[in-house]
Enzyme design. Structure first.
Site, PDB file in Angstrom:
ATOM      1  N   LYS A 198       6.551   1.374   3.136  1.00  0.00           N
ATOM      2  CA  LYS A 198       6.241   2.439   4.083  1.00  0.00           C
ATOM      3  C   LYS A 198       6.272   3.779   3.370  1.00  0.00           C
ATOM      4  O   LYS A 198       7.280   4.479   3.349  1.00  0.00           O
ATOM      5  CB  LYS A 198       7.215   2.432   5.267  1.00  0.00           C
ATOM      6  N   SER A 396      -1.300   0.767  10.717  1.00  0.00           N
ATOM      7  CA  SER A 396      -0.046   1.139  11.358  1.00  0.00           C
ATOM      8  C   SER A 396      -0.236   1.167  12.870  1.00  0.00           C
ATOM      9  O   SER A 396      -0.525   0.137  13.474  1.00  0.00           O
ATOM     10  CB  SER A 396       0.452   2.477  10.801  1.00  0.00           C
TER      11      SER A 396
END
Length: 608
Positions: A198, A396
């Protein structure tokens, strides 16, 4: 004295009346001009025999349809920009392939760089269909960038100006890191995340890419570059290995080098190209110009006689989810969770809409907004098919809203995945101290001031945020596992916030098929058993002209236009970095999740 006051008052009243009348006439005149312009635009353009359709690479291509109500804003601002949707571009090329009056397409100009490789691939495939009908495509430019050339390499003739050059030096991504600046000015940063890939928070806590982020970015670039070499190599009959060798050894080719390497067919000036276009359209060399019609104009030509734009009571809704995902309604260019939830609720209750395409071009954003939308999408799927078409990026939060659909289509060079969650907590304690500012607090419970930006969060507060992030991440994993029918252990392995290309995503089960918007639309019609009896209906619907003129959106959009105008000449390398910084700060402004939890791509993942 009284006469003076009377004369002054009368003069003031007269001036105000005159100003009012003048303003009224001016406003009415402006309205008349707008109405006349609208009426003139409503007439279908005339297409003459033996015409060439002009494809200007400089026009702005968006996923969603342009908002016609912005006509006044563009007029007042002085910003002139041809804008057209991707679907209209593809549809116009397919329409022209069936139109006997169109003998060819002329591609020219310099790209503004706003279109990604997935969108270019859809246009490229339409151009291939056009050429397969025996019609000619001519592409000319002074300087060819890799993006422009990827699209134009499908042409029968690729031409470069003698003074020009061609860029074949591979792809790169150059993230900007703000950590040093934040530290210098005393802005504290605390992050909470799940997923080792991430990278969205890295620009705020590191000064370079982490090994994990570097790994995923390298893989993504390799996939997109590999597709570039394969497609260009096939069109130009050049081995992919040779293109790699050119990128490694030459990078920037002069016009003669581009021709000797087989990248272009001809080195010529524009007037020579125009003479060839005159011959193609049956004109004499002495004529001023060739017979032409711009793609933007041709898009308004009725398509029904040419096999497109059919009319039917059966509708296929295409919902464009383009931009940052934000909590609340959102502005233009944003995906507001509440606004899009209402769109799907409306679609679900409309009996004429038989199937839905969710077209996603988003890096993600608010986790709360993503879930609000996803719930309505799930309810809609229980009533009618919901098909996802991924554009340049659907990652995402953009992937979150895709999970509960009948089928997911992506291009091989779509950026997708990034199944991860993070929280970003900024504080100005040091900034305040450095400038003589301090804060104090009075509260009725231990965590009453948790949302403050006046101090860093305590270890106990960080634990609360981490618990929330972990909960959202596990919810994300479950949604992917259920929607994609994958074991949750498998999803956990391929998640971790990692970004994938469309081709790689298909291999691991995150995507069903490789294909663009037109492929997804055909599948949606098939799923709803509509045959050829259907019509496209596009969402979201735009505000009325009156709302644009008098509402808050006018001020916001004028501000946006001023920014566009001030940065439109940003081709200088330094100006590009300034614009990049501005974009980073704009992203921060859009982070409005009520829980402070986000599902978003790495902030500045750009392929250059």
């Amino acid at each position: 004295m009284n006469n003076f006051l009377k004369q002054t008052f009368a003069s003031l009243i007269g001036s105000l009346l005159g100003l009012t009348i003048f303003s009224g006439i001016g406003f009415l005149g402006l309205l008349v001009l707008v109405i006349l312009a609208a009426n003139s635009e409503s007439k279908a353009p005339v297409v003459k025999d033996k015409s060439v359709m002009l494809f200007d690479l400089g026009m702005k291509i968006t996923d969603s349809k342009p908002d016609d109500s912005k006509f006044l804003e563009k007029t007042l601002s002085g910003v002139e920009e041809d804008e057209i949707s991707l679907r209209k571009v593809v549809e116009s090329i397919d329409k022209a392939s069936n139109d006997k009056r169109i003998v060819g397409i002329y591609i020219s100009g310099n790209s503004r760089g706003g279109v990604g490789y997935a969108s270019l691939k859809e246009i490229r495939e339409a151009l291939e269909r056009f050429r397969a009908r025996g019609k000619k495509i001519i592409a000319y430019n002074t300087n060819w960038s890799e993006q422009e050339y990827y699209l134009s390499s499908v042409a029968n003739q690729v031409i470069i100006n003698p003074v020009g050059a061609m860029e074949v030096n591979g792809l790169s991504s150059q993230p900007m890191f703000l950590t040093g600046a934040l530290k210098k000015y005393g802005i504290g940063v605390q992050v909470i995340r799940v997923g080792k890939f991430k990278g969205a928070v890295e620009p705020f806590v590191l000064d370079k890419l982490s090994p994990e982020n570097r790994e995923q970015t390298q893989k993504l670039l390799d996939d997109v570059w590999g597709k570039w070499r394969t497609d260009v190599g096939k069109s130009r009959q050049i081995p992919a290995d040779k293109l790699q060798a050119i990128a490694d050894s030459q990078a920037i080719l002069e016009a003669s080098q581009a021709k000797s390497n087989g990248l272009v067919d001809q080195v010529a000036y524009q007037d020579q190209v125009i003479n060839d276009l005159k011959k193609l359209t049956g004109k004499n060399v002495k004529d001023k110009t060739y017979e032409k019609i711009s793609l933007v104009e041709y898009a308004e030509v009725p398509g029904k006689p040419l096999g497109v734009n059919q009319e039917s009571d059966n509708k296929i809704a295409v919902v464009y989810a383009e931009g940052e995902i934000v909590d609340g309604r959102g502005d233009d260019g944003e995906i507001g969770g509440d606004r899009y939830a209402k769109i799907f609720s409306k679609i679900r209750q409309d009996k004429n809409i038989k199937s839905v395409i969710l077209r996603i071009n988003s890096p993600g954003g608010s986790a709360t907004a993503s879930e609000i939308m996803q719930r309505e999408i799930k309810l809609t799927r229980q009533v009618k098919p919901v098909i996802v078409s991924m554009g340049d990026v659907a990652a995402s939060g953009g992937y979150w809203i895709a999970t509960d659909s009948n089928r997911i289509f992506a291009e091989s060079n779509t950026i997708t995945g990034s199944i991860g969650v993070f929280g970003l907590l900024l504080n100005g304690q040091e900034l305040g101290k450095n400038n003589g500012i301090t804060w104090d607090s009075v509260k009725t419970a231990q965590y009453a001031d948790t949302q403050t930006a006046a101090r860093p969060k305590s270890a106990q507060e960080i634990a609360l945020y981490q618990r929330s992030v972990n909960r959202i991440y596990y919810m994300f994993l479950q949604k992917v596992a259920q929607g994609r029918k994958l074991p949750i252990q498998k999803v956990a392995e391929i998640a971790q916030g990692r970004v994938w290309s469309g081709a790689a995503a298909k291999e691991i089960g995150l995507v069903d098929d490789i294909g663009g918007l037109d492929v997804a639309i055909k599948y949606a019609a098939k799923e709803a058993k509509l045959g050829n009896d259907w019509e496209i209906e596009e969402y979201p619907e735009f505000n009325s002209f009156t709302e644009r003129l008098f509402g808050k959106d006018l001020d916001k959009n004028q501000a946006k236009l001023r920014i566009i105008k001030s940065t439109s000449s940003g081709n200088h390398p330094m100006m590009k970095e300034v614009i990049k910084l501005q974009e980073e700060l704009n992203i921060l402004q859009k982070m409005n999740d009520p829980q402070g939890v986000y599902t978003r791509l790495p902030f500045n993942l750009k392929i250059e």
